[in-house]
Design a protein around this motif. Structure first.
Motif, mmCIF file in Angstrom:
data_model
loop_
_atom_site.group_PDB
_atom_site.id
_atom_site.type_symbol
_atom_site.label_atom_id
_atom_site.label_comp_id
_atom_site.label_asym_id
_atom_site.label_seq_id
_atom_site.Cartn_x
_atom_site.Cartn_y
_atom_site.Cartn_z
ATOM 1 N N SER A 22 34.212 36.440 28.694
ATOM 2 C CA SER A 22 34.460 37.804 29.154
ATOM 3 C C SER A 22 33.161 38.383 29.692
ATOM 4 C CB SER A 22 34.965 38.681 28.002
ATOM 5 O OG SER A 22 35.142 40.022 28.435
ATOM 6 N N ASN A 23 33.290 39.377 30.547
ATOM 7 C CA ASN A 23 32.100 40.102 30.982
ATOM 8 C C ASN A 23 31.869 41.331 30.102
ATOM 9 O OD1 ASN A 23 34.310 41.550 31.946
ATOM 10 N ND2 ASN A 23 33.176 42.332 33.698
ATOM 11 N N ASN A 24 32.768 41.535 29.144
ATOM 12 C CA ASN A 24 32.709 42.697 28.259
ATOM 13 C C ASN A 24 32.443 42.237 26.826
ATOM 14 O OD1 ASN A 24 33.138 44.939 26.672
ATOM 15 N ND2 ASN A 24 35.152 45.407 27.508
ATOM 16 N N ARG A 25 31.277 42.545 26.344
ATOM 17 C CA ARG A 25 30.858 42.138 24.992
ATOM 18 C C ARG A 25 31.807 42.649 23.910
ATOM 19 N NH1 ARG A 25 26.553 40.009 23.953
ATOM 20 N NH2 ARG A 25 25.452 40.649 25.822
ATOM 21 N N LYS A 26 32.488 43.770 24.167
ATOM 22 C CA LYS A 26 33.366 44.384 23.170
ATOM 23 C C LYS A 26 34.826 43.959 23.331
ATOM 24 C CE LYS A 26 30.396 48.414 22.740
ATOM 25 N NZ LYS A 26 30.281 49.859 22.898
ATOM 26 N N ALA A 27 35.116 43.010 24.183
ATOM 27 C CA ALA A 27 36.497 42.569 24.406
ATOM 28 C C ALA A 27 37.093 42.021 23.116
ATOM 29 C CB ALA A 27 36.558 41.510 25.500
ATOM 30 N N ALA A 28 38.242 42.553 22.744
ATOM 31 C CA ALA A 28 38.919 42.108 21.519
ATOM 32 C C ALA A 28 39.294 40.632 21.601
ATOM 33 C CB ALA A 28 40.165 42.956 21.281
ATOM 34 N N ALA A 29 39.489 40.137 22.808
ATOM 35 C CA ALA A 29 39.836 38.721 22.990
ATOM 36 C C ALA A 29 38.746 37.802 22.444
ATOM 37 C CB ALA A 29 40.091 38.426 24.462
ATOM 38 N N LEU A 30 37.499 38.206 22.576
ATOM 39 C CA LEU A 30 36.399 37.374 22.080
ATOM 40 C C LEU A 30 36.446 37.269 20.555
ATOM 41 C CD1 LEU A 30 33.481 38.636 24.348
ATOM 42 C CD2 LEU A 30 34.807 36.516 24.586
ATOM 43 N N GLU A 31 36.731 38.379 19.915
ATOM 44 C CA GLU A 31 36.845 38.388 18.456
ATOM 45 C C GLU A 31 38.006 37.491 18.001
ATOM 46 O OE1 GLU A 31 37.620 41.954 15.493
ATOM 47 O OE2 GLU A 31 35.960 42.398 16.880
ATOM 48 N N ALA A 41 31.763 33.276 25.140
ATOM 49 C CA ALA A 41 30.579 33.597 25.935
ATOM 50 C C ALA A 41 30.797 34.938 26.606
ATOM 51 C CB ALA A 41 30.333 32.518 26.990
ATOM 52 N N VAL A 42 29.721 35.702 26.683
ATOM 53 C CA VAL A 42 29.726 36.960 27.415
ATOM 54 C C VAL A 42 28.815 36.772 28.613
ATOM 55 C CG1 VAL A 42 29.161 39.412 27.352
ATOM 56 C CG2 VAL A 42 30.138 38.300 25.326
ATOM 57 N N ILE A 43 29.380 36.989 29.799
ATOM 58 C CA ILE A 43 28.614 36.823 31.025
ATOM 59 C C ILE A 43 28.747 38.108 31.840
ATOM 60 C CG2 ILE A 43 28.341 35.490 33.145
ATOM 61 C CD1 ILE A 43 29.508 33.081 31.611
ATOM 62 N N ALA A 47 25.404 43.344 37.420
ATOM 63 C CA ALA A 47 24.026 43.403 37.921
ATOM 64 C C ALA A 47 23.704 42.289 38.912
ATOM 65 C CB ALA A 47 23.044 43.373 36.760
ATOM 66 N N ASP A 48 24.178 41.085 38.644
ATOM 67 C CA ASP A 48 23.835 39.940 39.491
ATOM 68 C C ASP A 48 25.023 38.984 39.564
ATOM 69 O OD1 ASP A 48 22.717 37.790 40.832
ATOM 70 O OD2 ASP A 48 20.902 37.721 39.589
ATOM 71 N N PRO A 49 25.956 39.232 40.482
ATOM 72 C CA PRO A 49 27.155 38.387 40.583
ATOM 73 C C PRO A 49 26.850 36.910 40.875
ATOM 74 C CG PRO A 49 27.440 40.413 41.847
ATOM 75 C CD PRO A 49 26.010 40.370 41.400
ATOM 76 N N VAL A 50 25.785 36.632 41.601
ATOM 77 C CA VAL A 50 25.439 35.238 41.910
ATOM 78 C C VAL A 50 25.020 34.520 40.632
ATOM 79 C CG1 VAL A 50 23.841 33.741 43.180
ATOM 80 C CG2 VAL A 50 24.836 35.748 44.314
ATOM 81 N N ALA A 51 24.178 35.158 39.843
ATOM 82 C CA ALA A 51 23.753 34.561 38.574
ATOM 83 C C ALA A 51 24.945 34.426 37.627
ATOM 84 C CB ALA A 51 22.654 35.401 37.930
ATOM 85 N N ALA A 52 25.828 35.417 37.634
ATOM 86 C CA ALA A 52 27.017 35.352 36.776
ATOM 87 C C ALA A 52 27.888 34.166 37.150
ATOM 88 C CB ALA A 52 27.809 36.656 36.872
ATOM 89 N N VAL A 69 42.118 29.110 32.664
ATOM 90 C CA VAL A 69 43.240 30.039 32.599
ATOM 91 C C VAL A 69 42.671 31.454 32.597
ATOM 92 C CG1 VAL A 69 45.175 30.861 31.220
ATOM 93 C CG2 VAL A 69 44.703 28.403 31.365
ATOM 94 N N LEU A 70 42.981 32.213 33.630
ATOM 95 C CA LEU A 70 42.565 33.611 33.677
ATOM 96 C C LEU A 70 43.646 34.436 32.997
ATOM 97 C CD1 LEU A 70 41.225 33.912 37.330
ATOM 98 C CD2 LEU A 70 39.985 33.312 35.250
ATOM 99 N N SER A 71 43.251 35.165 32.013
ATOM 100 C CA SER A 71 44.198 35.970 31.244
ATOM 101 C C SER A 71 43.537 37.309 30.975
ATOM 102 C CB SER A 71 44.535 35.240 29.942
ATOM 103 O OG SER A 71 45.405 36.001 29.167
ATOM 104 N N GLY A 72 43.684 38.214 31.929
ATOM 105 C CA GLY A 72 43.045 39.504 31.795
ATOM 106 C C GLY A 72 41.655 39.551 32.395
ATOM 107 N N TYR A 73 41.235 38.511 33.071
ATOM 108 C CA TYR A 73 39.923 38.486 33.715
ATOM 109 C C TYR A 73 40.083 39.101 35.096
ATOM 110 C CZ TYR A 73 35.198 36.741 34.610
ATOM 111 O OH TYR A 73 33.859 36.642 34.853
ATOM 112 N N LEU A 74 39.539 40.296 35.302
ATOM 113 C CA LEU A 74 39.794 41.049 36.521
ATOM 114 C C LEU A 74 38.645 41.009 37.521
ATOM 115 C CD1 LEU A 74 41.549 44.177 34.985
ATOM 116 C CD2 LEU A 74 42.600 42.193 36.081
ATOM 117 N N ARG A 75 37.770 40.071 37.390
ATOM 118 C CA ARG A 75 36.654 39.947 38.328
ATOM 119 C C ARG A 75 36.928 38.814 39.311
ATOM 120 N NH1 ARG A 75 33.981 44.485 38.081
ATOM 121 N NH2 ARG A 75 33.446 45.038 35.971
#
Length: 183
Positions: A22-31, A41-43, A47-52, A69-75
């Motif tokens: 996730s790109n969101n450290r607080k995403a409940a999915a990670l827990e 992993a949190v990415i 700030a830097d889409p190329v590095a991400a 599998v993208l499941s709620g990944y909106l980037r």
């Protein structure tokens, strides 16, 4: 993601969840993933889409991922990840593609558009991800009727309720070799 991990744990889906990103450290999915023994992993992507993109592709490769599998990944995914996992990145869209997709068409906006168009059916589409939003080849679609008097909220609830089982069924067919992805 929760439904997929649960299906794997129950033996209903023959697969291995290797990493949740996730790109969101607080995403409940990670827990949830961590509690079920799945690496996380949190990415950050802002700030830097190329590095991400580099970090995402590397994290997936390091985990041994074969199918994303993208499941709620909106980037939007970057070129390195898209190239490395070409025809191996699945997304579920809460509407029928290509009619109700594209940039800005997500969540309730899709259901508002379906009702606004007077469509008789809606549903969900599982498609392969490419560099354009909701554009890649369609893997499968499942429909639900649009009822007289439906609101965006009621239609969204019906589509949302159908999506986890639909995604699991599709993944099961892929795992069993009954549904082949392009090479």
């Amino acid at each position: 993601m929760r439904a997929i991990i649960s299906a794997i744990e129950s033996g209903d889906l023959q697969a291995r969840p290797l990493i949740a990103v996730s790109n969101n450290r607080k995403a409940a999915a990670l827990e949830f993933a961590a509690a079920h023994g799945v690496a996380t992993a949190v990415i950050p992507t802002q700030a830097d889409p190329v590095a991400a993109d580099e970090m995402l592709a590397q994290a997936l490769e390091n985990a041994g991922v074969e199918l994303v599998v993208l499941s709620g990944y909106l980037r939007r995914l970057g070129p390195r990840t898209l190239a490395r996992y070409q025809n191996r990145i699945l997304n579920i869209h809460p509407g029928l593609l290509p009619e109700f997709g594209g940039e800005g068409m997500y969540g309730r906006k899709v259901h508002e558009a379906v009702i606004g168009a007077g469509a008789g059916a809606s549903g969900a589409t599982i498609h392969l991800v490419d560099e354009i939003y909701d554009h890649g080849p369609i893997v499968d679609r499942r429909t639900v009727p649009v009822h007289a008097g439906d609101t965006p909220e009621s239609l969204e609830a019906r589509v949302t309720a159908m999506e986890p089982g639909f995604f699991i069924d599709t993944l099961r067919r892929i795992a069993a070799g009954d549904l082949e992805l392009p090479s």
